[in-house]
Design a protein around this motif. Structure first.
Motif, PDB file in Angstrom:
ATOM      1  N   GLN A  77      26.073  72.092 -17.117  1.00 49.93           N
ATOM      2  CA  GLN A  77      25.422  70.792 -16.992  1.00 49.93           C
ATOM      3  C   GLN A  77      24.919  70.504 -15.577  1.00 49.93           C
ATOM      4  O   GLN A  77      23.962  69.743 -15.408  1.00 49.93           O
ATOM      5  CB  GLN A  77      26.392  69.683 -17.419  1.00 49.93           C
ATOM      6  CG  GLN A  77      26.705  69.664 -18.904  1.00 49.93           C
ATOM      7  CD  GLN A  77      27.626  68.524 -19.292  1.00 49.93           C
ATOM      8  OE1 GLN A  77      28.068  67.748 -18.454  1.00 49.93           O
ATOM      9  NE2 GLN A  77      27.921  68.417 -20.583  1.00 49.93           N
TER      10      GLN A  77
ATOM     11  N   TYR B 295      21.199  70.087 -14.332  1.00 44.45           N
ATOM     12  CA  TYR B 295      20.425  68.849 -14.369  1.00 44.45           C
ATOM     13  C   TYR B 295      20.411  68.162 -12.998  1.00 44.45           C
ATOM     14  O   TYR B 295      19.526  67.338 -12.724  1.00 44.45           O
ATOM     15  CB  TYR B 295      20.985  67.892 -15.422  1.00 44.45           C
ATOM     16  CG  TYR B 295      20.360  68.070 -16.784  1.00 44.45           C
ATOM     17  CD1 TYR B 295      19.116  67.520 -17.092  1.00 44.45           C
ATOM     18  CD2 TYR B 295      21.008  68.811 -17.774  1.00 44.45           C
ATOM     19  CE1 TYR B 295      18.542  67.683 -18.339  1.00 44.45           C
ATOM     20  CE2 TYR B 295      20.448  68.987 -19.023  1.00 44.45           C
ATOM     21  CZ  TYR B 295      19.203  68.423 -19.307  1.00 44.45           C
ATOM     22  OH  TYR B 295      18.635  68.598 -20.553  1.00 44.45           O
TER      23      TYR B 295
ATOM     24  N   HIS C 226      21.599  64.591 -22.615  1.00 39.22           N
ATOM     25  CA  HIS C 226      20.620  64.052 -21.666  1.00 39.22           C
ATOM     26  C   HIS C 226      19.361  63.561 -22.374  1.00 39.22           C
ATOM     27  O   HIS C 226      18.349  63.293 -21.723  1.00 39.22           O
ATOM     28  CB  HIS C 226      20.255  65.120 -20.627  1.00 39.22           C
ATOM     29  CG  HIS C 226      21.387  65.463 -19.696  1.00 39.22           C
ATOM     30  ND1 HIS C 226      22.438  66.266 -20.078  1.00 39.22           N
ATOM     31  CD2 HIS C 226      21.631  65.100 -18.410  1.00 39.22           C
ATOM     32  CE1 HIS C 226      23.278  66.396 -19.067  1.00 39.22           C
ATOM     33  NE2 HIS C 226      22.826  65.702 -18.052  1.00 39.22           N
TER      34      HIS C 226
ATOM     35  N   CYS D  24      21.963  73.007 -21.910  1.00 37.67           N
ATOM     36  CA  CYS D  24      23.369  73.239 -21.569  1.00 37.67           C
ATOM     37  C   CYS D  24      24.280  72.787 -22.706  1.00 37.67           C
ATOM     38  O   CYS D  24      23.849  72.139 -23.659  1.00 37.67           O
ATOM     39  CB  CYS D  24      23.723  72.498 -20.285  1.00 37.67           C
ATOM     40  SG  CYS D  24      23.438  70.709 -20.356  1.00 37.67           S
TER      41      CYS D  24
ATOM     42  N   ASP E  44      27.323  70.560 -24.459  1.00 33.62           N
ATOM     43  CA  ASP E  44      27.709  69.156 -24.388  1.00 33.62           C
ATOM     44  C   ASP E  44      28.948  68.961 -23.526  1.00 33.62           C
ATOM     45  O   ASP E  44      29.158  67.889 -22.951  1.00 33.62           O
ATOM     46  CB  ASP E  44      28.008  68.614 -25.791  1.00 33.62           C
ATOM     47  CG  ASP E  44      26.747  68.504 -26.640  1.00 33.62           C
ATOM     48  OD1 ASP E  44      25.668  68.851 -26.138  1.00 33.62           O
ATOM     49  OD2 ASP E  44      26.858  68.076 -27.799  1.00 33.62           O
TER      50      ASP E  44
ATOM     51  N   ASN F 260      31.413  69.952 -20.327  1.00 32.04           N
ATOM     52  CA  ASN F 260      31.466  70.551 -18.997  1.00 32.04           C
ATOM     53  C   ASN F 260      32.879  71.102 -18.800  1.00 32.04           C
ATOM     54  O   ASN F 260      33.846  70.352 -18.694  1.00 32.04           O
ATOM     55  CB  ASN F 260      31.147  69.512 -17.923  1.00 32.04           C
ATOM     56  CG  ASN F 260      30.939  70.145 -16.554  1.00 32.04           C
ATOM     57  OD1 ASN F 260      31.554  71.153 -16.227  1.00 32.04           O
ATOM     58  ND2 ASN F 260      30.073  69.544 -15.754  1.00 32.04           N
TER      59      ASN F 260
END
Length: 488
Positions: free
Chosen positions: A303, A306, A326, A350, A352, A354
């Motif tokens: 993530q 981003y 996002h 990516c 969902d 992290n």
């Protein structure tokens, strides 16, 4: 296994090849791009960062796996069925009774007691096959799997040809489409090792996760740097949830690739722990206990990618709309932290969740960069969270991606005195070969293909597309006015 070492002048060159994504007959344009890049770069190592195999290609339809754990060939995308028909790939009957009996015998159950009850419902099923001569002869799953193994070898032989010819060592990790051919990563690892120059170790923590230490140029054996290959997973989600949402996947598998799952996968907990443990091992090998400078390569970005972007209003030209977690936000590159020449062509795909990979890289020490593939149109390099985060776009021509001239291979040039001060640039089709490929119609379609509302909005934000549509609408409006005037 080949020992990697910096050259006498202290340099070391790596080529990153992402998302070849092809079937058994790898397209000549892809092979040409690989050959020209190797000729231009004279690399010391080639790394393949996943999705080498177009697992959903009709050539693999007999053993296609939508998700790991399913029966090979049991669930096929509608678009793949259409493509198979267009290619003239015939259906063949699979002898599912024999397959089930073999499975029962292998687990110790009594096949005779169940054969009568199961025969009516499992006598045979039709699956696509690239072999049409014996399409009416029932085929066992074992036979289909053997055929797929041979096709995987042909795929590997196609894109590895220029690498082997140049006698360049190579390593490969895996993406979210490689396993879908039906041959899982552990077995693909073994097939890769059949080719000369393969550095994928037999004793890796998991297929696609391993270290490639690069020794100093003085011959001392000291590790001056390491390339880390990481298996970033494929898909998230529980099988029962995926099953319930399967109809949505069949209808629009491209736009709803994640509709029957909880998104893309992530590196396993073991892989995250390994990122730190391997640095300790390399430090012990050097005798100083210090982490070595290292760059990591994997398929799916975390993530934090981003954070290389900047959120902008929805009407901003060339902005892309984010995906999943996002979604509803639009982004452009943050040029304050991205290197010149960076390109953003699509949303960052990516997971969902992290799982803390970037944090693990920082805590382990030594890591200065993480490069991925997966999002075929992206080719940016940014610096966020104390580490470089970057992409290589697709270097294949059988899959979606940017215009031909932007498809390419990423070159890295390291120096043992300061590996973190590396230089990287794209070796593109436009630079190496020319502006157009041999099939610009397909490339144009894959560059502008609309699979849903988000991709439609992204297309309309492209100034050239908007200008063409506006011109066409203006022309149509004027034609209507003229016809009305003539009627009067």
């Amino acid at each position: 296994m080949t020992n990697l070492r910096f050259r006498e002048d202290g340099s070391f060159r790596v080529l990153q090849m992402a998302d070849i994504q092809d079937g058994p007959n790898v397209l000549p344009d892809t092979i040409r791009l690989i050959r020209e890049a190797i000729r231009k770069a004279d690399p010391d190592l080639v790394v393949f960062t996943g999705d080498q195999i177009r697992g959903y290609d009709p050539a693999y339809i007999d053993t296609f796996l939508r998700r790991r754990g399913e029966e090979p060939g049991a669930r096929v995308r509608a678009v793949t069925e259409v493509e198979a028909k267009l290619r003239g790939i015939k259906r063949r009957a699979r002898d599912r009774v024999n397959n089930r009996l073999l499975a029962m015998k292998s687990d110790g159950s009594n096949p005779d007691a169940q054969q009568t009850a199961s025969t009516a419902s499992t006598a045979s099923t039709l699956v696509y096959s690239t072999t049409s001569d014996s399409q009416d002869v029932p085929t066992t799953l074992d036979e289909l799997m053997d055929e797929t193994r041979d096709k995987v070898r042909r795929t590997f032989a196609g894109f590895l040809g220029p690498v082997i010819e140049a006698e360049v060592p190579f390593a490969a990790t895996y993406g979210n489409h490689d396993f879908q051919c039906g041959i899982l990563a552990d077995e693909q690892d073994g097939i890769y090792r059949e080719f000369p120059g393969c550095l994928n170790p037999v004793d890796s923590p998991e297929p696609g996760t391993f270290a490639l230490p690069i020794e100093a140029s003085d011959g001392s054996g000291r590790v001056a740097m390491s390339v880390m290959m990481v298996n970033s997973g494929d898909y998230a989600g529980k099988p029962e949830e995926n099953d319930a949402q399967y109809p949505a996947y069949v209808v629009n598998p491209r736009g709803l690739d994640l509709a029957d799952s909880d998104g893309y996968g992530t590196p396993s907990p073991e892989a995250i722990d390994w990122l730190g443990a391997v640095q300790s091992e390399l430090g012990e090998r050097n005798g100083d206990g210090k982490p070595v400078p290292a760059i990591a390569f994997q398929h799916i970005p975390p993530q934090e990618f981003y954070d290389c972007l900047k959120e902008v209003p929805a009407w901003t030209p060339n902005a892309v709309e984010g995906a999943r977690t996002h979604a509803g936000h639009c982004y452009v590159l943050n040029h304050e932290i991205c290197r010149p020449g960076s390109r953003l062509g699509e949303a960052i795909g990516c997971a969902d969740e992290n799982v803390g990979e970037v944090d693990a890289l920082r805590e382990a020490g030594g890591y200065f960069a993480l490069f991925c593939g997966h999002d075929h149109k992206n080719a940016f390099v940014g610096h966020a969270h104390g580490i470089d985060l970057g992409y290589a776009p697709t270097c294949g021509f059988e899959c979606y991606g940017p215009k031909s001239r932007y498809r390419g291979i990423r070159l890295f040039e390291f120096h043992e005195s300061n590996p973190a001060g590396y230089v990287t640039r794209m070796l593109t089709w436009g630079d190496l070969v020319g502006r157009y490929s041999s099939n610009e119609v397909r490339v144009w379609f894959e560059d502008h293909c609309v699979t849903g509302a988000i991709s439609m909005r992204n297309e309309l934000r492209r100034p050239q597309v908007f200008a063409v549509l506006s011109g066409a609408m203006s022309f149509g409006f004027m034609a209507v006015i003229r016809s009305l005037v003539k009627k009067r």
